[in-house]
Design a protein around this motif. Sequence first.
Motif, PDB file in Angstrom:
ATOM      1  N   THR A  64       0.818  -1.209   0.000  1.00 14.57           N
ATOM      2  CA  THR A  64       0.000   0.000   0.000  1.00 14.57           C
ATOM      3  C   THR A  64       0.858   1.267   0.000  1.00 14.57           C
ATOM      4  OG1 THR A  64      -0.138  -0.182   2.417  1.00 14.57           O
ATOM      5  CG2 THR A  64      -1.984  -1.055   1.147  1.00 14.57           C
ATOM      6  N   ASP A  65       2.108   1.153   0.454  1.00 10.85           N
ATOM      7  CA  ASP A  65       2.995   2.314   0.465  1.00 10.85           C
ATOM      8  C   ASP A  65       3.270   2.841  -0.935  1.00 10.85           C
ATOM      9  OD1 ASP A  65       3.167   2.181   3.181  1.00 10.85           O
ATOM     10  OD2 ASP A  65       5.066   1.104   3.227  1.00 10.85           O
ATOM     11  N   GLY A  76      -3.839   9.683  -1.409  1.00  6.51           N
ATOM     12  CA  GLY A  76      -5.192  10.135  -1.684  1.00  6.51           C
ATOM     13  C   GLY A  76      -5.959   9.273  -2.665  1.00  6.51           C
ATOM     14  N   MET A  77      -5.328   8.222  -3.207  1.00  7.95           N
ATOM     15  CA  MET A  77      -6.003   7.371  -4.184  1.00  7.95           C
ATOM     16  C   MET A  77      -6.488   6.091  -3.519  1.00  7.95           C
ATOM     17  SD  MET A  77      -4.719   6.214  -7.968  1.00  7.95           S
ATOM     18  CE  MET A  77      -5.908   5.561  -9.142  1.00  7.95           C
ATOM     19  N   SER A 115      -8.062   0.096  -4.164  1.00  7.82           N
ATOM     20  CA  SER A 115      -8.783  -0.803  -5.069  1.00  7.82           C
ATOM     21  C   SER A 115      -8.856  -0.229  -6.481  1.00  7.82           C
ATOM     22  CB  SER A 115     -10.194  -1.066  -4.542  1.00  7.82           C
ATOM     23  OG  SER A 115     -10.152  -1.714  -3.294  1.00  7.82           O
ATOM     24  N   LEU A 116      -9.117   1.076  -6.571  1.00  8.78           N
ATOM     25  CA  LEU A 116      -9.166   1.711  -7.881  1.00  8.78           C
ATOM     26  C   LEU A 116      -7.794   1.721  -8.538  1.00  8.78           C
ATOM     27  CD1 LEU A 116     -11.520   4.761  -7.189  1.00  8.78           C
ATOM     28  CD2 LEU A 116     -12.091   2.579  -8.292  1.00  8.78           C
ATOM     29  N   TRP A 117      -6.762   1.981  -7.728  1.00  4.81           N
ATOM     30  CA  TRP A 117      -5.398   1.962  -8.263  1.00  4.81           C
ATOM     31  C   TRP A 117      -5.042   0.575  -8.774  1.00  4.81           C
ATOM     32  CZ3 TRP A 117      -1.008  -0.743  -6.728  1.00  4.81           C
ATOM     33  CH2 TRP A 117       0.188  -0.344  -7.322  1.00  4.81           C
ATOM     34  N   ALA A 118      -5.397  -0.456  -8.008  1.00  5.42           N
ATOM     35  CA  ALA A 118      -5.088  -1.830  -8.413  1.00  5.42           C
ATOM     36  C   ALA A 118      -5.814  -2.180  -9.712  1.00  5.42           C
ATOM     37  CB  ALA A 118      -5.479  -2.805  -7.302  1.00  5.42           C
ATOM     38  N   ARG A 119      -7.075  -1.751  -9.846  1.00  2.97           N
ATOM     39  CA  ARG A 119      -7.836  -2.044 -11.070  1.00  2.97           C
ATOM     40  C   ARG A 119      -7.213  -1.351 -12.279  1.00  2.97           C
ATOM     41  NH1 ARG A 119     -13.381   0.857 -11.581  1.00  2.97           N
ATOM     42  NH2 ARG A 119     -11.865   2.461 -12.121  1.00  2.97           N
ATOM     43  N   ASP A 120      -6.855  -0.073 -12.112  1.00  4.72           N
ATOM     44  CA  ASP A 120      -6.271   0.672 -13.228  1.00  4.72           C
ATOM     45  C   ASP A 120      -4.928   0.070 -13.645  1.00  4.72           C
ATOM     46  OD1 ASP A 120      -8.432   2.335 -13.151  1.00  4.72           O
ATOM     47  OD2 ASP A 120      -7.410   3.979 -12.107  1.00  4.72           O
ATOM     48  N   GLU A 121      -4.091  -0.281 -12.657  1.00  4.93           N
ATOM     49  CA  GLU A 121      -2.791  -0.857 -12.986  1.00  4.93           C
ATOM     50  C   GLU A 121      -2.956  -2.220 -13.644  1.00  4.93           C
ATOM     51  OE1 GLU A 121       0.342   0.471 -12.819  1.00  4.93           O
ATOM     52  OE2 GLU A 121      -0.855   2.256 -12.487  1.00  4.93           O
ATOM     53  N   ALA A 122      -3.930  -3.017 -13.183  1.00  6.35           N
ATOM     54  CA  ALA A 122      -4.168  -4.333 -13.780  1.00  6.35           C
ATOM     55  C   ALA A 122      -4.603  -4.185 -15.239  1.00  6.35           C
ATOM     56  CB  ALA A 122      -5.222  -5.103 -12.983  1.00  6.35           C
TER      57      ALA A 122
END
Length: 247
Positions: free
Chosen positions: A43-44, A49-50, A53-60
């Motif tokens: 998570t670091d 501020g993001m 879960s949304l970050w993980a989806r976008d990166e995937a």
Amino acid sequence: MINAFRKLLRPTLRQQLEDGVREALWRYADRRTAPDLRVYASTDLVPPGMNPSLWARDEADHLRRFAAQWAQDNGIARAGLRVEVVVLDTKREFAHVKPLGLEPPRAEPASASNAPRPDRALVPERPAPAYGGAGGAPAYGGAHVGGGGAVLEVVSSETLREPVRIDGEATLGRKPEPGVQATGDRYMSGRHARFTARGGRVTVTDLDSKNRTFVNEQPLPPHQERALNVGDTVRMGNTVLRLAHAG
């Protein structure tokens, strides 16, 4: 000033993940098929501020398109290539790419030349194991790699590189001693936690360790046995293991 300059020159996280995806695909290029991929990240590394879960989806989504394009450019077939990003709260920066979901391997015997290499850690690079037995092999006490039984895959570790198999009972700790599998993790106690695997049931017990044992980031009371389900993570010091099989 020097540290700021080094940070400026360091590749971005996305570039590092793309490198990890490229390397993972290269490992299986001779099979003419691309594996599905799982990306573990702390998570670091999520931008401030993001939503993780949304970050993980976008990166995937980005890495899936990147992997599909790479496979196409190199003539490697894979319909419906999948990429999953798993974000873990480990209080330590790390990210690595793990190939999975391959078709059944060929019938040829495994050898040092054709066996897959350990997963490549991206942030930071993992050093070679600090502790070993004869011939430089890891010193295991009651647990070993490969075969059936309960299998704990390595999510994050500075020393462990192979999944750990547990038959019956095994104690994990910092350094070699009778009945202990040494991890070399300086943040673990000498006898940190005990794992048992019997009849398809897997448990972990914290042995009153200094820095405690965490299951899915929840601390365990000392000397109280906790059942594990497939997919559960166990954190001991800087080592994070995930129960992948409980046969």
